[in-house]
Design a protein around this motif. Structure first.
Motif, PDB file in Angstrom:
ATOM      1  N   PHE A 226       0.593  13.608 -16.065  1.00 27.44           N
ATOM      2  CA  PHE A 226       0.642  13.924 -14.637  1.00 27.44           C
ATOM      3  C   PHE A 226       0.064  15.319 -14.433  1.00 27.44           C
ATOM      4  O   PHE A 226       0.312  16.206 -15.261  1.00 27.44           O
ATOM      5  N   PRO A 227      -0.710  15.593 -13.405  1.00 29.93           N
ATOM      6  CA  PRO A 227      -1.054  14.681 -12.313  1.00 29.93           C
ATOM      7  C   PRO A 227      -2.289  13.836 -12.635  1.00 29.93           C
ATOM      8  O   PRO A 227      -3.197  14.295 -13.322  1.00 29.93           O
ATOM      9  N   SER A 228      -2.307  12.612 -12.150  1.00 30.27           N
ATOM     10  CA  SER A 228      -3.447  11.735 -12.382  1.00 30.27           C
ATOM     11  C   SER A 228      -3.520  10.684 -11.280  1.00 30.27           C
ATOM     12  O   SER A 228      -2.521  10.368 -10.640  1.00 30.27           O
ATOM     13  N   ILE A 229      -4.717  10.157 -11.089  1.00 34.00           N
ATOM     14  CA  ILE A 229      -4.946   9.058 -10.148  1.00 34.00           C
ATOM     15  C   ILE A 229      -5.774   8.014 -10.865  1.00 34.00           C
ATOM     16  O   ILE A 229      -6.377   8.284 -11.913  1.00 34.00           O
ATOM     17  N   CYS A 230      -5.808   6.795 -10.323  1.00 32.27           N
ATOM     18  CA  CYS A 230      -6.569   5.746 -10.989  1.00 32.27           C
ATOM     19  C   CYS A 230      -7.318   4.880  -9.980  1.00 32.27           C
ATOM     20  O   CYS A 230      -6.975   4.828  -8.789  1.00 32.27           O
ATOM     21  N   TYR A 231      -8.327   4.204 -10.505  1.00 32.62           N
ATOM     22  CA  TYR A 231      -9.152   3.271  -9.722  1.00 32.62           C
ATOM     23  C   TYR A 231      -9.495   2.104 -10.629  1.00 32.62           C
ATOM     24  O   TYR A 231      -9.786   2.288 -11.820  1.00 32.62           O
ATOM     25  N   ILE A 232      -9.485   0.881 -10.077  1.00 32.01           N
ATOM     26  CA  ILE A 232      -9.936  -0.285 -10.838  1.00 32.01           C
ATOM     27  C   ILE A 232     -10.735  -1.190  -9.920  1.00 32.01           C
ATOM     28  O   ILE A 232     -10.379  -1.388  -8.751  1.00 32.01           O
ATOM     29  N   GLY A 233     -11.829  -1.723 -10.431  1.00 33.16           N
ATOM     30  CA  GLY A 233     -12.671  -2.616  -9.636  1.00 33.16           C
ATOM     31  C   GLY A 233     -13.905  -3.012 -10.413  1.00 33.16           C
ATOM     32  O   GLY A 233     -14.352  -2.277 -11.308  1.00 33.16           O
ATOM     33  N   ALA A 234     -14.468  -4.162 -10.096  1.00 30.16           N
ATOM     34  CA  ALA A 234     -15.699  -4.611 -10.746  1.00 30.16           C
ATOM     35  C   ALA A 234     -16.835  -3.671 -10.383  1.00 30.16           C
ATOM     36  O   ALA A 234     -17.130  -3.480  -9.197  1.00 30.16           O
ATOM     37  N   SER A 295      -2.765  -4.997 -14.757  1.00 23.48           N
ATOM     38  CA  SER A 295      -1.403  -4.572 -14.437  1.00 23.48           C
ATOM     39  C   SER A 295      -0.944  -3.446 -15.354  1.00 23.48           C
ATOM     40  O   SER A 295      -0.312  -2.487 -14.916  1.00 23.48           O
ATOM     41  N   THR A 296      -1.264  -3.574 -16.639  1.00 28.63           N
ATOM     42  CA  THR A 296      -0.893  -2.525 -17.588  1.00 28.63           C
ATOM     43  C   THR A 296      -1.599  -1.220 -17.254  1.00 28.63           C
ATOM     44  O   THR A 296      -1.000  -0.144 -17.273  1.00 28.63           O
ATOM     45  N   PHE A 297      -2.893  -1.314 -16.920  1.00 29.28           N
ATOM     46  CA  PHE A 297      -3.652  -0.115 -16.561  1.00 29.28           C
ATOM     47  C   PHE A 297      -3.059   0.563 -15.334  1.00 29.28           C
ATOM     48  O   PHE A 297      -2.820   1.781 -15.330  1.00 29.28           O
ATOM     49  N   LEU A 298      -2.797  -0.216 -14.285  1.00 23.34           N
ATOM     50  CA  LEU A 298      -2.263   0.355 -13.052  1.00 23.34           C
ATOM     51  C   LEU A 298      -0.853   0.907 -13.238  1.00 23.34           C
ATOM     52  O   LEU A 298      -0.483   1.894 -12.599  1.00 23.34           O
ATOM     53  N   SER A 299      -0.084   0.292 -14.122  1.00 19.60           N
ATOM     54  CA  SER A 299       1.306   0.710 -14.308  1.00 19.60           C
ATOM     55  C   SER A 299       1.424   2.064 -14.991  1.00 19.60           C
ATOM     56  O   SER A 299       2.485   2.695 -14.935  1.00 19.60           O
ATOM     57  N   ARG A 300       0.357   2.520 -15.619  1.00 18.71           N
ATOM     58  CA  ARG A 300       0.418   3.804 -16.324  1.00 18.71           C
ATOM     59  C   ARG A 300       0.180   4.989 -15.407  1.00 18.71           C
ATOM     60  O   ARG A 300       0.379   6.136 -15.794  1.00 18.71           O
ATOM     61  N   CYS A 301      -0.282   4.712 -14.174  1.00 16.79           N
ATOM     62  CA  CYS A 301      -0.641   5.800 -13.265  1.00 16.79           C
ATOM     63  C   CYS A 301       0.027   5.577 -11.913  1.00 16.79           C
ATOM     64  O   CYS A 301      -0.118   4.500 -11.331  1.00 16.79           O
ATOM     65  N   PRO A 302       0.762   6.554 -11.383  1.00 22.65           N
ATOM     66  CA  PRO A 302       1.538   6.324 -10.163  1.00 22.65           C
ATOM     67  C   PRO A 302       0.726   6.272  -8.877  1.00 22.65           C
ATOM     68  O   PRO A 302       1.198   5.740  -7.876  1.00 22.65           O
ATOM     69  N   ILE A 303      -0.498   6.822  -8.882  1.00 23.83           N
ATOM     70  CA  ILE A 303      -1.293   6.903  -7.657  1.00 23.83           C
ATOM     71  C   ILE A 303      -2.610   6.148  -7.851  1.00 23.83           C
ATOM     72  O   ILE A 303      -3.349   6.387  -8.802  1.00 23.83           O
ATOM     73  N   MET A 304      -2.899   5.247  -6.914  1.00 22.26           N
ATOM     74  CA  MET A 304      -4.095   4.407  -6.975  1.00 22.26           C
ATOM     75  C   MET A 304      -4.965   4.708  -5.760  1.00 22.26           C
ATOM     76  O   MET A 304      -4.465   4.856  -4.647  1.00 22.26           O
ATOM     77  N   VAL A 305      -6.278   4.811  -5.970  1.00 21.07           N
ATOM     78  CA  VAL A 305      -7.188   5.056  -4.848  1.00 21.07           C
ATOM     79  C   VAL A 305      -8.122   3.857  -4.673  1.00 21.07           C
ATOM     80  O   VAL A 305      -8.565   3.253  -5.651  1.00 21.07           O
ATOM     81  N   VAL A 306      -8.400   3.515  -3.411  1.00 16.09           N
ATOM     82  CA  VAL A 306      -9.289   2.392  -3.098  1.00 16.09           C
ATOM     83  C   VAL A 306     -10.272   2.862  -2.023  1.00 16.09           C
ATOM     84  O   VAL A 306     -10.075   2.638  -0.826  1.00 16.09           O
ATOM     85  N   PRO A 307     -11.362   3.533  -2.420  1.00 16.25           N
ATOM     86  CA  PRO A 307     -12.309   4.109  -1.449  1.00 16.25           C
ATOM     87  C   PRO A 307     -13.427   3.133  -1.098  1.00 16.25           C
ATOM     88  O   PRO A 307     -14.581   3.306  -1.495  1.00 16.25           O
ATOM     89  N   LEU A 308     -13.111   2.116  -0.314  1.00 16.54           N
ATOM     90  CA  LEU A 308     -14.095   1.103   0.040  1.00 16.54           C
ATOM     91  C   LEU A 308     -14.709   1.430   1.398  1.00 16.54           C
ATOM     92  O   LEU A 308     -13.991   1.694   2.360  1.00 16.54           O
ATOM     93  N   LEU A 309     -16.037   1.394   1.470  1.00 22.76           N
ATOM     94  CA  LEU A 309     -16.743   1.708   2.711  1.00 22.76           C
ATOM     95  C   LEU A 309     -17.319   0.477   3.394  1.00 22.76           C
ATOM     96  O   LEU A 309     -17.587   0.494   4.595  1.00 22.76           O
TER      97      LEU A 309
END
Length: 402
Positions: A226-234, A295-309
């Motif tokens: 911590f502190p960290s953020i995460c992003y996941i997407g194709a 799910s495992t990837f997202l569970s390791r980081c408390p904050i997720m960002v989704v910057p879709l335009l």
């Protein structure tokens, strides 16, 4: 009820939001007591085989997978642009062997409903109609032409901008005429359903969001520092790369200026060499590539960002993050179609300054993040359970039968 689901890419492995939305829908239907068969293409971009699918999934859903060679080439784009009126991203999925498989399946088995997973199955409608007299439904993951219009709007390369506009026009023509080809529309997002109704779709429609089946997540997953953020997407989907580049160019420097030690963890498959090199070399960005379990990837980081335009439909990864009790910061485009509220279930931000301030507020105020994440989880459990949504879908189909 026996349902035949036809897809242009295999639901398993679920490598992106679209495949996960299809898989969860099929599993939800099966768990609701319905007989589900999936016919799908397997391509270089989305490969699969029966051997890859876990036995617990095959015990619930019947799969028929056809391997085809589909390549997108510059010559293919050029020939399609000048000598065809079909959208290239539909035309490239036309396969005579797949038509034969559909025909064989419909002749040998009985189904109450045939459900097309998206607009790319449009070329197979005539084959289905020739051998099937039941309900033919289109499940719309997006209003496809909206995606390309937005990409054209944001594109600076003139040639690409022109191509995106032409592609959007061709897709819009197909979407406006689809009502004459199918018996019903199942939209994942309400704004998409409304667009179809306002543009000539005069058959029964319903909005059923993409559902989620919570996977078993190990409780002792080691968190990232911590502190960290995460992003996941194709990372081979243009709206994702567009949004991620915007975030790294304009939002990430503002966050780093405020919190220099913060880390940004990114997961996604099929990144271009240029993008992968950038993610590897940027300071405090950790690029994981394609991960075995989202799910495992997202569970390791408390904050997720989704910057879709740009985009349409519904972001299944947001639903997954909500189920996993993540605090999420997203653009208003990313949450379109999900009936959640800013500062209650999620933080919504559309400018670089707003987005950076929202992320920093979650780091400076962990209690805010915990409250939003808990509200998000409760909302998802109450409204986005795949089995409950599958029951709603089959009730809709029963009404069509009269």
């Amino acid at each position: 009820m026996r349902i035949l689901v036809i897809s242009h890419k295999p639901p398993y492995p679920s490598v992106d939001g679209g495949t996960l939305a299809t898989l969860n829908m099929c599993l939800g239907l099966a768990k609701a007591g319905k007989n589900v068969t999936v016919l799908t293409l397997s391509t270089q971009k989305h490969p699969s085989s029966l051997e890859l699918i876990p036995n617990e999934i095959k015990a619930l859903v019947n799969f028929e997978i056809l391997h085809v060679n589909i390549k997108t080439t510059l010559l293919g784009y050029i020939l399609n642009f000048f000598f065809s009126l079909r959208p290239y991203n539909i035309e490239r999925f036309i396969s005579t062997p797949f038509k034969r498989l559909i025909r064989k399946t419909l002749l040998n088995e009985y189904f109450d409903v045939v459900q097309l997973e998206g607009l790319y199955l449009y070329p197979y409608i005539s084959t289905i109609r020739n051998h099937f007299r039941g309900t033919l439904s289109l499940r719309s993951h997006n209003v496809e032409h909206h995606i390309w219009l937005k990409l054209a709007e944001n594109e600076t390369n003139k040639a690409k901008k022109l191509y995106f506009r032409v592609l959007a026009k061709r897709l819009a023509r197909v979407e406006s005429n689809i009502s004459s080809k199918v018996d019903a529309l199942v939209a994942i997002a309400e704004p998409d359903r409304q667009w179809f109704v306002e543009n000539n779709f005069n058959k029964p429609t319903i909005t059923i969001p993409a559902g989620y089946l919570k996977e078993e997540v190990e409780e002792d997953i080691e968190p990232v520092d911590f502190p960290s953020i995460c992003y996941i997407g194709a990372l081979d989907w243009l709206p994702n790369t567009e949004g991620l580049n915007w975030f790294i160019n304009w939002v990430w420097p503002r966050i780093q200026l405020e919190i220099p030690e913060i880390e940004f963890h990114i997961a996604g498959r099929n990144a271009s060499e240029e993008l992968a090199e950038r993610l590897i070399t940027e300071r405090n960005i950790i690029f994981h590539g394609q991960v075995a379990n989202s799910s495992t990837f997202l569970s390791r980081c408390p904050i997720m960002v989704v910057p879709l335009l740009s985009g349409s439909g519904i972001r299944i990864k947001i639903i997954e993050g909500m189920y996993l009790q993540r605090a999420i910061v997203a653009t208003s485009m990313a949450v379109k179609g999900i009936d959640i509220k800013h500062n209650e279930h999620i933080l919504i931000a559309d400018t670089p300054d707003e987005f950076a301030k929202a992320v920093c507020s979650l780091i400076y105020n962990p209690d805010l993040g915990k409250r939003i994440a808990l509200n998000a989880k409760e909302f998802a459990q109450n409204n986005l359970d795949a089995v409950a949504l599958a029951v709603k879908l089959t009730e809709f189909y029963k009404q069509l039968e009269g």
